[in-house]
Design a protein around this motif. Structure first.
Motif, short mmCIF file in Angstrom:
data_model
loop_
_atom_site.label_atom_id
_atom_site.label_comp_id
_atom_site.label_asym_id
_atom_site.label_seq_id
_atom_site.Cartn_x
_atom_site.Cartn_y
_atom_site.Cartn_z
N PRO A 1 -8.35 -1.79 -1.77
CA PRO A 1 -7.28 -2.21 -0.95
C PRO A 1 -7.34 -2.01 0.31
O PRO A 1 -6.55 -2.78 1.09
N GLY A 2 -8.28 -1.60 1.11
CA GLY A 2 -8.33 -1.44 2.43
C GLY A 2 -7.35 -0.32 3.15
O GLY A 2 -7.32 -0.16 4.23
N PHE A 3 -6.56 0.18 2.23
CA PHE A 3 -5.72 1.34 2.63
C PHE A 3 -5.78 2.19 1.65
O PHE A 3 -6.14 2.47 0.61
N PHE A 4 -5.33 3.74 2.29
CA PHE A 4 -5.21 4.89 1.41
C PHE A 4 -4.43 5.91 2.02
O PHE A 4 -4.38 5.88 3.60
N TYR A 5 -4.05 6.98 1.29
CA TYR A 5 -3.45 8.11 1.76
C TYR A 5 -4.58 8.79 2.00
O TYR A 5 -5.71 9.33 1.18
N PRO B 1 12.31 -0.22 1.37
CA PRO B 1 11.10 -0.59 1.81
C PRO B 1 10.65 -0.35 3.28
O PRO B 1 11.54 -0.85 4.10
N GLY B 2 9.57 -0.03 3.45
CA GLY B 2 9.16 -0.02 4.95
C GLY B 2 7.86 -0.58 5.03
O GLY B 2 7.76 -1.86 5.02
N LEU B 3 6.59 0.19 5.22
CA LEU B 3 5.41 -0.53 5.40
C LEU B 3 4.81 -0.98 4.00
O LEU B 3 5.16 -0.05 2.83
N GLN B 4 4.44 -2.13 3.94
CA GLN B 4 4.06 -2.67 2.42
C GLN B 4 2.72 -3.52 2.88
O GLN B 4 2.18 -3.87 3.78
N VAL B 5 1.97 -3.29 1.60
CA VAL B 5 0.50 -3.81 1.84
C VAL B 5 0.13 -5.18 0.77
O VAL B 5 0.82 -4.85 -0.27
N ALA B 6 -0.21 -6.00 1.11
CA ALA B 6 -0.55 -7.11 0.31
C ALA B 6 -1.09 -6.80 -1.04
O ALA B 6 -2.53 -6.18 -0.85
N ASP B 7 -0.63 -7.06 -2.09
CA ASP B 7 -1.57 -6.55 -3.30
C ASP B 7 -2.72 -7.54 -3.90
O ASP B 7 -3.28 -7.23 -5.03
N GLY B 8 -2.86 -8.44 -3.13
CA GLY B 8 -3.90 -9.60 -3.61
C GLY B 8 -3.66 -10.60 -4.53
O GLY B 8 -4.20 -11.45 -5.05
N ALA B 9 -2.32 -10.30 -5.05
CA ALA B 9 -1.72 -11.30 -6.12
C ALA B 9 -0.36 -12.10 -5.78
O ALA B 9 0.46 -12.40 -6.66
N GLY B 10 -0.11 -12.05 -4.27
CA GLY B 10 0.97 -12.59 -3.69
C GLY B 10 2.28 -11.62 -3.72
O GLY B 10 3.40 -12.12 -3.25
N GLY B 11 2.12 -10.19 -3.99
CA GLY B 11 3.23 -9.32 -4.08
C GLY B 11 2.86 -8.14 -3.11
O GLY B 11 2.05 -8.44 -2.24
N TRP B 12 3.61 -7.20 -2.86
CA TRP B 12 3.69 -6.30 -1.78
C TRP B 12 3.72 -4.83 -2.57
O TRP B 12 4.42 -4.67 -3.47
N LEU B 13 2.90 -3.95 -2.14
CA LEU B 13 2.97 -2.62 -2.43
C LEU B 13 3.73 -1.73 -1.35
O LEU B 13 3.23 -2.01 -0.13
N ASP B 14 4.43 -0.89 -1.88
CA ASP B 14 5.34 0.20 -0.93
C ASP B 14 4.34 1.25 -0.62
O ASP B 14 3.87 1.89 -1.26
N ALA B 15 4.09 1.46 0.87
CA ALA B 15 3.17 2.83 1.27
C ALA B 15 4.26 3.63 1.79
O ALA B 15 4.32 3.66 2.85
N THR B 16 4.83 4.30 0.89
CA THR B 16 6.03 5.19 1.11
C THR B 16 5.57 6.43 1.80
O THR B 16 4.33 6.81 1.74
N PRO B 17 6.43 7.07 2.56
CA PRO B 17 5.74 8.47 3.23
C PRO B 17 5.27 9.36 2.22
O PRO B 17 6.19 9.48 1.38
N ARG B 18 4.53 10.36 2.72
CA ARG B 18 4.29 11.39 2.05
C ARG B 18 3.99 12.56 2.77
O ARG B 18 3.23 12.54 3.63
N PRO B 19 4.54 13.69 2.50
CA PRO B 19 4.63 14.88 3.50
C PRO B 19 3.11 15.15 3.62
O PRO B 19 2.12 15.44 2.47
N GLY B 20 2.43 15.54 4.88
CA GLY B 20 1.31 15.85 5.01
C GLY B 20 0.23 14.99 5.02
O GLY B 20 -1.17 15.23 5.10
N SER B 21 0.37 13.78 4.76
CA SER B 21 -0.29 12.61 4.50
C SER B 21 -0.59 11.39 5.80
O SER B 21 0.67 11.21 6.36
N PHE B 22 -1.51 10.85 6.08
CA PHE B 22 -1.52 9.67 6.79
C PHE B 22 -2.19 8.72 6.05
O PHE B 22 -2.69 8.60 4.84
#
Length: 354
Positions: free
Chosen positions: A33-37, A227-248
């Motif tokens: 995905p190129g993104f991670f918590y 929704p806030g920050l969203q990441v392209a899922d590679g199939a034309g949709g979006w994944l929500d990158a919701t806030p998680r306490p203690g995470s970047f």
């Protein structure tokens, strides 16, 4: 891709038994995905809370106080940007923000020096919130140290020596921070325009995002699902990158994608505006090499090189340069046209500039 992975960097930092597992998970996250918590990073909650709190205090100031440090006064693209004045892919973003970079004196340039060196210079700080400077610079120093360690982890995850990238980052690596407030459409923006930030790839090497939950602007504490920050899922949709306490949220930039010949992926992402009557705070930290650095293609092990697919066709509207200063200036000239017209009218836009 249905979920963003969560990686604990603690074993890598401590050199414990889980170190190899972290490097393996890091490789899969950046190749996928190129993104991670990121957890286990050691950045104190008190420090992240302090940055969010001084951000909130600044954005609650009267407009006139914020405009004292508007970025139109800075040839280095530093300072306050009012709502709708940053552009992504040709459309206005519904955010206000402060841009802050490393505190360095402006350079005295000769006629043959590259224009990207004009980006070095002082920040603009708000007089009514003097605590903001110390909180932000301390936070940037903390994340800069963490970034250097993560860059070494990136190298090892690719089967390279840990110091492979050190030469590019050893002298004057570039840090940049955005304190951001996202708001709902208002005024001249139609209700359907919910572009907090338009779909894009980050231009640098690696990004850390600290997110706050959506909050009511009336102070009643209601936090609707949004929704806030969203990441392209590679199939034309979006994944929500919701806030998680203690995470970047950490993501790869397009220069790192270029250096790995696409093995590590800079993924398209966007931010959706909060609903009317609410706001969202975010702190985005960007880390890259010195402005004069050129990132050469990394010598990937054969087993990783075989996993690289055919390169996508070049984007005519977004040329990517291996030279960090050139790539960085490209992004600023596009996103802040008023500053560009005032201070960079003599600079020819890169090929593909809209």
């Amino acid at each position: 891709m249905s979920l963003l992975p969560s990686l604990d960097i603690g074993p890598f930092l401590a050199g414990t038994a889980g170190r190899a597992a972290f490097l393996d998970a890091l490789r899969h996250a950046c190749h996928g995905p190129g993104f991670f918590y990121l957890t286990g990073h050691g950045v104190p909650v008190a420090q992240t809370d302090a940055v969010l709190e001084v951000s909130r205090r600044f954005f609650q100031l009267p407009a006139a106080a914020k405009l004292e440090i508007e970025n139109i006064h800075s040839p280095h693209f530093r300072g306050y940007t009012r709502l709708g004045q940053e552009i992504t892919r040709g459309s206005a973003d519904l955010r206000e923000q402060i841009d802050i970079s490393d505190e360095r004196p402006p350079r005295t340039l000769g006629p043959d020096d590259p224009p990207y060196l004009r980006l070095d210079g002082p920040n603009q700080w708000p007089r009514p919130v003097p605590e903001l400077r110390g909180a932000v610079l301390g936070y940037m120093a903390r994340l800069g140290g963490l970034s250097r360690l993560l860059v070494r982890a990136f190298a090892e995850s690719l089967g390279l020596p840990a110091d492979h990238f050190d030469r590019s980052f050893a002298h004057e690596p570039r840090s940049h921070l955005k304190l951001i407030r996202y708001l709902a459409p208002a005024g001249e923006h139609p209700a359907a325009h919910d572009q907090g930030v338009g779909a894009h790839k980050d231009g640098g090497f690696v990004t850390f995002v600290l997110q706050d939950d959506v909050r009511s602007r009336t102070g009643d504490g209601r936090r609707p699902a949004s929704p806030g920050l969203q990441v392209a899922d590679g199939a034309g949709g979006w994944l929500d990158a919701t806030p998680r306490p203690g995470s970047f949220i950490v993501n790869v930039g397009e220069m790192f994608e270029l250096a790995t010949r696409g093995y590590y992926r800079a993924t398209v992402h966007r931010v959706v505006s909060p609903p009317p009557g609410h706001e969202r705070l975010s702190v985005a930290f960007f880390f890259g090499p010195r402005l004069s650095a050129t990132l050469e293609p990394v010598p990937l092990p054969a087993e990783l090189a075989r996993e690289i697919g055919d390169p996508p066709p070049p984007d005519p509207d977004n040329p990517i340069f291996a030279q960090h200063g050139e790539n960085t200036l490209k992004s600023w000239l596009r996103s802040h046209p008023e500053v560009a017209r005032r201070y960079y009218a003599d600079v020819e836009p890169p090929k593909g500039h809209p």
